[in-house]
Write a protein that holds these residues in place. Structure first.
Motif, PDB file in Angstrom:
ATOM      1  N   LEU A 223       0.749  -1.291  -0.005  1.00  0.00           N
ATOM      2  CA  LEU A 223      -0.107  -0.099   0.068  1.00  0.00           C
ATOM      3  C   LEU A 223       0.939   1.251   0.004  1.00  0.00           C
ATOM      4  CD1 LEU A 223      -2.863   1.159   0.104  1.00  0.00           C
ATOM      5  CD2 LEU A 223      -2.743   1.134   2.679  1.00  0.00           C
ATOM      6  N   HIS A 224       2.128   1.280   0.393  1.00  0.00           N
ATOM      7  CA  HIS A 224       2.978   2.137   0.446  1.00  0.00           C
ATOM      8  C   HIS A 224       3.109   3.012  -0.909  1.00  0.00           C
ATOM      9  CE1 HIS A 224       5.953   5.122   1.436  1.00  0.00           C
ATOM     10  NE2 HIS A 224       7.163   4.437   1.125  1.00  0.00           N
ATOM     11  N   TYR A 225       3.235   1.932  -2.174  1.00  0.00           N
ATOM     12  CA  TYR A 225       3.461   2.230  -3.475  1.00  0.00           C
ATOM     13  C   TYR A 225       2.496   2.195  -4.447  1.00  0.00           C
ATOM     14  CZ  TYR A 225       5.798  -2.110  -2.231  1.00  0.00           C
ATOM     15  OH  TYR A 225       6.178  -3.424  -1.607  1.00  0.00           O
ATOM     16  N   ALA A 226       1.226   1.673  -4.086  1.00  0.00           N
ATOM     17  CA  ALA A 226       0.169   1.503  -4.996  1.00  0.00           C
ATOM     18  C   ALA A 226      -0.967   1.402  -4.088  1.00  0.00           C
ATOM     19  CB  ALA A 226       0.539  -0.042  -5.531  1.00  0.00           C
ATOM     20  N   ASP A 227      -2.272   1.639  -4.794  1.00  0.00           N
ATOM     21  CA  ASP A 227      -3.266   1.850  -4.306  1.00  0.00           C
ATOM     22  C   ASP A 227      -4.127   0.484  -4.585  1.00  0.00           C
ATOM     23  OD1 ASP A 227      -3.404   4.414  -3.219  1.00  0.00           O
ATOM     24  OD2 ASP A 227      -4.239   5.044  -5.150  1.00  0.00           O
TER      25      ASP A 227
ATOM     26  N   PRO B 106      16.467   5.557  -4.359  1.00  0.00           N
ATOM     27  CA  PRO B 106      17.234   6.454  -3.976  1.00  0.00           C
ATOM     28  C   PRO B 106      16.151   7.793  -3.200  1.00  0.00           C
ATOM     29  CG  PRO B 106      17.904   6.142  -6.054  1.00  0.00           C
ATOM     30  CD  PRO B 106      16.886   5.253  -5.746  1.00  0.00           C
ATOM     31  N   ALA B 107      16.657   8.711  -2.498  1.00  0.00           N
ATOM     32  CA  ALA B 107      15.816   9.617  -2.080  1.00  0.00           C
ATOM     33  C   ALA B 107      15.098  10.615  -2.990  1.00  0.00           C
ATOM     34  CB  ALA B 107      16.889  10.610  -0.925  1.00  0.00           C
ATOM     35  N   SER B 108      16.001  10.850  -4.078  1.00  0.00           N
ATOM     36  CA  SER B 108      15.391  12.036  -4.985  1.00  0.00           C
ATOM     37  C   SER B 108      14.461  11.160  -5.986  1.00  0.00           C
ATOM     38  CB  SER B 108      16.619  12.388  -5.739  1.00  0.00           C
ATOM     39  OG  SER B 108      17.279  11.233  -6.375  1.00  0.00           O
ATOM     40  N   SER B 109      14.406   9.871  -5.852  1.00  0.00           N
ATOM     41  CA  SER B 109      13.493   9.276  -6.935  1.00  0.00           C
ATOM     42  C   SER B 109      12.105   9.613  -7.009  1.00  0.00           C
ATOM     43  CB  SER B 109      13.482   7.580  -6.689  1.00  0.00           C
ATOM     44  OG  SER B 109      12.718   6.884  -7.823  1.00  0.00           O
ATOM     45  N   LYS B 110      11.424  10.034  -8.232  1.00  0.00           N
ATOM     46  CA  LYS B 110       9.968   9.917  -8.209  1.00  0.00           C
ATOM     47  C   LYS B 110       9.300   9.042  -8.889  1.00  0.00           C
ATOM     48  CE  LYS B 110      10.423  14.134  -6.535  1.00  0.00           C
ATOM     49  NZ  LYS B 110      10.116  14.352  -5.208  1.00  0.00           N
ATOM     50  N   SER B 111       9.977   7.947  -9.532  1.00  0.00           N
ATOM     51  CA  SER B 111       9.119   6.845 -10.199  1.00  0.00           C
ATOM     52  C   SER B 111       9.271   5.711  -9.300  1.00  0.00           C
ATOM     53  CB  SER B 111      10.027   6.548 -11.553  1.00  0.00           C
ATOM     54  OG  SER B 111      11.593   6.113 -11.061  1.00  0.00           O
ATOM     55  N   LEU B 112      10.267   5.551  -8.214  1.00  0.00           N
ATOM     56  CA  LEU B 112      10.348   4.529  -7.333  1.00  0.00           C
ATOM     57  C   LEU B 112      10.556   3.110  -8.016  1.00  0.00           C
ATOM     58  CD1 LEU B 112       7.940   5.569  -4.376  1.00  0.00           C
ATOM     59  CD2 LEU B 112      10.380   6.015  -4.619  1.00  0.00           C
ATOM     60  N   ALA B 113      11.252   3.064  -8.760  1.00  0.00           N
ATOM     61  CA  ALA B 113      11.421   1.821  -9.641  1.00  0.00           C
ATOM     62  C   ALA B 113      11.645   0.774  -9.086  1.00  0.00           C
ATOM     63  CB  ALA B 113      12.564   2.205 -10.770  1.00  0.00           C
ATOM     64  N   SER B 114      12.483   0.750  -8.038  1.00  0.00           N
ATOM     65  CA  SER B 114      12.667  -0.651  -7.116  1.00  0.00           C
ATOM     66  C   SER B 114      11.433  -0.944  -6.371  1.00  0.00           C
ATOM     67  CB  SER B 114      13.934  -0.345  -6.532  1.00  0.00           C
ATOM     68  OG  SER B 114      15.023  -0.448  -7.235  1.00  0.00           O
ATOM     69  N   HIS B 115      10.724  -0.040  -5.925  1.00  0.00           N
ATOM     70  CA  HIS B 115       9.559  -0.404  -5.111  1.00  0.00           C
ATOM     71  C   HIS B 115       8.683  -0.955  -6.168  1.00  0.00           C
ATOM     72  CE1 HIS B 115      10.849   2.534  -1.753  1.00  0.00           C
ATOM     73  NE2 HIS B 115      10.123   1.634  -1.156  1.00  0.00           N
ATOM     74  N   GLN B 116       8.465  -0.334  -7.264  1.00  0.00           N
ATOM     75  CA  GLN B 116       7.593  -1.046  -8.334  1.00  0.00           C
ATOM     76  C   GLN B 116       7.943  -2.429  -8.886  1.00  0.00           C
ATOM     77  OE1 GLN B 116       4.502   0.468  -9.208  1.00  0.00           O
ATOM     78  NE2 GLN B 116       5.243   1.970  -7.585  1.00  0.00           N
ATOM     79  N   GLN B 117       9.159  -2.633  -8.686  1.00  0.00           N
ATOM     80  CA  GLN B 117       9.668  -4.038  -9.072  1.00  0.00           C
ATOM     81  C   GLN B 117       9.160  -4.866  -7.812  1.00  0.00           C
ATOM     82  OE1 GLN B 117      10.621  -4.956 -11.851  1.00  0.00           O
ATOM     83  NE2 GLN B 117      12.838  -4.985 -12.046  1.00  0.00           N
ATOM     84  N   LEU B 118       9.267  -4.481  -6.729  1.00  0.00           N
ATOM     85  CA  LEU B 118       8.607  -5.260  -5.511  1.00  0.00           C
ATOM     86  C   LEU B 118       7.311  -5.519  -5.744  1.00  0.00           C
ATOM     87  CD1 LEU B 118      10.136  -3.184  -2.393  1.00  0.00           C
ATOM     88  CD2 LEU B 118      10.800  -5.303  -3.276  1.00  0.00           C
ATOM     89  N   LEU B 119       6.490  -4.572  -6.174  1.00  0.00           N
ATOM     90  CA  LEU B 119       5.266  -4.687  -6.467  1.00  0.00           C
ATOM     91  C   LEU B 119       4.667  -5.752  -7.619  1.00  0.00           C
ATOM     92  CD1 LEU B 119       2.027  -3.676  -5.774  1.00  0.00           C
ATOM     93  CD2 LEU B 119       2.443  -2.087  -7.756  1.00  0.00           C
ATOM     94  N   ARG B 120       5.439  -5.549  -8.819  1.00  0.00           N
ATOM     95  CA  ARG B 120       5.404  -6.373  -9.750  1.00  0.00           C
ATOM     96  C   ARG B 120       5.853  -7.634  -9.562  1.00  0.00           C
ATOM     97  NH1 ARG B 120       8.345  -8.589 -14.169  1.00  0.00           N
ATOM     98  NH2 ARG B 120      10.270  -7.416 -13.363  1.00  0.00           N
ATOM     99  N   LEU B 121       6.632  -8.194  -8.524  1.00  0.00           N
ATOM    100  CA  LEU B 121       7.358  -9.260  -8.395  1.00  0.00           C
ATOM    101  C   LEU B 121       6.550 -10.136  -7.084  1.00  0.00           C
ATOM    102  CD1 LEU B 121      10.951  -8.476  -9.325  1.00  0.00           C
ATOM    103  CD2 LEU B 121       9.437  -9.875 -10.805  1.00  0.00           C
ATOM    104  N   ASN B 122       5.819  -9.264  -6.341  1.00  0.00           N
ATOM    105  CA  ASN B 122       5.333  -9.800  -5.067  1.00  0.00           C
ATOM    106  C   ASN B 122       6.417  -9.996  -4.163  1.00  0.00           C
ATOM    107  OD1 ASN B 122       3.015 -10.272  -3.307  1.00  0.00           O
ATOM    108  ND2 ASN B 122       3.063 -12.644  -4.067  1.00  0.00           N
ATOM    109  N   LEU B 123       7.486  -9.030  -4.085  1.00  0.00           N
ATOM    110  CA  LEU B 123       8.473  -9.094  -2.816  1.00  0.00           C
ATOM    111  C   LEU B 123       8.032  -8.260  -1.845  1.00  0.00           C
ATOM    112  CD1 LEU B 123      10.042 -10.691  -5.264  1.00  0.00           C
ATOM    113  CD2 LEU B 123      12.154  -9.460  -4.525  1.00  0.00           C
TER     114      LEU B 123
END
Length: 209
Positions: A58-62, A152-169
């Motif tokens: 929920l931190h990075y998706a609804d 990274p602190a400056s990231s707006k895309s949160l690419a690694s968080h989105q990988q967590l979501l996609r891969l269910n990690l």
């Protein structure tokens, strides 16, 4: 014989480092021992991202799991600590390959820091998105590190968080791995059952196998 424990959780205190804008830890007393009161009673306010914590999807998706709804299996079991101290701004696949000659367990924690930061440092090490994908391809279900975020602190895309979501990690952030040798352990880091929360504090420990 009792197995050795490593406490890999930082102290949660008023001066604990937090992302700018997060709610810091604060404690107040709502009752104190006295002739008319049999107990000390406190109340706390804080972001659930203070200290060692587990991000919920929920931190990075609804419309996805909150802290109360995540499967606990990922937070308990065999774990490998891999050292990538001084690897730079991102943990790359090549920083971890030396520890993957034997099959990886379902949980991997990466030590990036010689000493975990005790003040806010925006230049912390994060995960490269392709590293998250590589770990998932090796059967990893939970990743963690000793900095505030997998992005990274400056990231707006949160690419690694989105990988967590996609891969269910699942993920653990803000760990303290200063005294933990590279190797295999049992991880115990259960999130609290916080209804609707985007994350949960954890008391993360490693136990020798």
């Amino acid at each position: 014989m009792n197995k050795r424990l490593w406490d890999i959780s930082p102290l949660v205190a008023e001066d604990a480092p937090i992302f700018p804008g997060d709610e810091p830890y604060a404690l107040r007393w709502t009752a104190r021992l006295s002739p008319d009161c049999p107990v000390n009673l406190s109340a706390i306010t804080m972001s659930p991202h203070v200290g060692a914590h587990a991000d919920a999807p929920l931190h990075y998706a609804d419309g996805v799991a909150s802290a109360a709804e995540v499967d606990l299996q990922a937070y308990l079991g065999p774990c490998r600590v891999i050292h990538a101290i001084g690897c730079g701004p991102l943990i790359r696949i090549e920083d971890l390959q030396h520890a993957a000659s034997a099959p990886l367990p379902e949980r991997v924690l990466v030590r990036c820091c010689a000493r975990a930061d005790t003040v806010w440092n925006p230049d912390f090490t994060a995960y490269a998105p392709e590293t998250v994908e590589w770990l998932a391809a090796h059967g990893v279900k939970l990743i963690g590190l000793d900095t505030p975020s997998v992005d990274p602190a400056s990231s707006k895309s949160l690419a690694s968080h989105q990988q967590l979501l996609r891969l269910n990690l699942r993920v653990l952030e803000n760990l303290v791995l200063d005294e933990v040798p590279e190797g295999d352990y049992e991880l115990i880091a259960l999130p609290l059952k916080l209804a609707g929360a985007c994350a949960s504090p954890v008391r993360a420990v490693l136990r020798e196998l």
